[in-house]
Design an enzyme around this catalytic site. Structure first.
Site, mmCIF file in Angstrom:
data_model
loop_
_atom_site.group_PDB
_atom_site.id
_atom_site.type_symbol
_atom_site.label_atom_id
_atom_site.label_comp_id
_atom_site.label_asym_id
_atom_site.label_seq_id
_atom_site.Cartn_x
_atom_site.Cartn_y
_atom_site.Cartn_z
ATOM 1 N N THR A 70 3.932 1.524 2.288
ATOM 2 C CA THR A 70 5.557 1.679 1.884
ATOM 3 C C THR A 70 6.058 2.613 2.872
ATOM 4 O OG1 THR A 70 4.782 1.390 -0.196
ATOM 5 C CG2 THR A 70 6.512 2.463 -0.169
ATOM 6 N N GLY A 102 0.600 -0.901 -0.112
ATOM 7 C CA GLY A 102 0.419 -0.246 0.338
ATOM 8 C C GLY A 102 0.705 1.162 -0.306
ATOM 9 N N CYS A 103 0.401 2.278 -0.321
ATOM 10 C CA CYS A 103 1.252 3.827 -0.413
ATOM 11 C C CYS A 103 1.497 3.936 0.775
ATOM 12 C CB CYS A 103 -0.135 4.565 -1.658
ATOM 13 S SG CYS A 103 -1.155 5.229 -0.632
ATOM 14 N N TYR A 104 0.366 4.472 1.906
ATOM 15 C CA TYR A 104 0.845 4.976 3.595
ATOM 16 C C TYR A 104 2.262 3.837 3.699
ATOM 17 C CZ TYR A 104 -3.266 7.927 3.080
ATOM 18 O OH TYR A 104 -4.193 8.851 3.033
#
Length: 309
Positions: free
Chosen positions: A117, A113-115
């Site tokens: 990461t 996921g972006c967060y």
């Protein structure tokens, strides 16, 4: 050797950005479906089974259904959804954390996921090396551009220019927390406070540390040195050695696509407090760029090929 790739969900933001990074690259041959066939299950199943690698840019349930369509032993999968990030039999597609060789050899890879990461990049090396405690109630404050929220959220922000800030996950149990906890190896689920701002892309993820009351009271300089050593030689992750220019950190609405990740360790003068901060593009290393990095490794190529660094 050319690798046949099918992007299932190619019309979405993540799929479009992956295709853009693969455009003009002779190492890959994209299998495409026209508008009339891209939602036809039979056509999708055929494309999935014809592909050497299928990249799933779909909602969770649709990603699970797509995996179930595979009828051979050769098709490999990169799943950009949340569906398989903590599932047995799947590799977490964060090569800097789990190992490039492991990602390269895997048949089933789940894109981070972006967060998570940003959170995992900051915390996992420090916990795994024993510099920060595993049994600590970490918190994560983060803001992202609205493009990561899908078409509905994009439309809300672009149609209503009066939205200045959107906090969400207020009922807790956010879907990113499971991967944040697992891959950092922490005993307590982190307190996650995400928000969205009126910028198309870009992300800042922060972990505040009250070093003065934490077990070990490890100095911030040592934390920075450990991260620098851990990511030494990485072409994607950079650890800043100085404070941001002007003593402030900015996210600009005009941010261009970027597949890198910059980590910061900042401390108070007395050393009692620190802030771990990650800056990335939620559509880059937080989504499409990460998928292409993984695809490169799976195809035996330079991991940075086609990336915007």
């Amino acid at each position: 050797m050319t690798t046949a790739v099918f992007i299932d969900g190619a019309a979405g933001t993540t799929g479009l950005e992956i295709a853009d990074r693969l455009a003009g690259r002779s190492e890959f041959a994209l299998i495409t479906l026209d508008e009339a066939r891209r939602k036809d299950d039979a056509a999708r199943a055929e494309a999935i089974n014809d592909a050497d690698v299928v990249i799933l840019c779909l909602p969770d349930d649709a990603s699970r259904d797509a995996v179930a369509m595979i009828r051979n032993e050769s098709t490999r999968v990169i799943d950009a959804s949340t569906a398989h990030r903590v599932a047995e039999g799947w590799t977490y597609g964060f090569p800097e954390i789990v190992g490039r060789e492991i990602v390269a050899e895997s048949k089933r890879v789940s894109n981070p996921g972006c967060y998570p990461t940003g959170f995992i990049a900051l915390l996992a090396p420090l916990v795994h090396n024993g510099l920060l405690p595993a049994a600590w109630p970490y918190s994560c404050n983060a803001v992202s551009g609205y493009s990561g929220g899908g078409k509905a959220l994009i439309a809300r922000f672009e149609d209503d220019r009066d939205i200045a800030w959107r906090s969400y996950g207020l009922t807790f149990g956010h879907k990113h927390v499971a991967e944040m906890q697992r891959y950092c190896g922490v005993a307590i689920a982190p307190m996650f406070s995400p928000a969205v701002i009126p910028a198309h892309r870009g992300m800042v993820v922060e972990i505040p540390l009250p070093l003065g009351v934490m077990p070990g009271n490890v100095p911030a300089d040592l934390l920075r040195a450990a991260l620098t050593q851990f990511y030494a030689g990485s072409p994607v992750v950079t650890v800043a050695q100085d404070l941001p220019s002007g003593g402030e950190m900015l996210l600009r609405a005009s941010m261009e696509p970027w597949d890198g990740l910059t980590l910061h360790v900042m401390a108070s003068a007395d050393g009692e407090q620190a802030r771990l901060v990650a800056v990335l593009d939620n559509l880059g290393k937080g989504a499409s760029g990460a998928a292409v990095q993984t695809l490169n490794l799976m195809a035996g190529l330079d991991e940075t090929a086609g990336l915007r660094l």
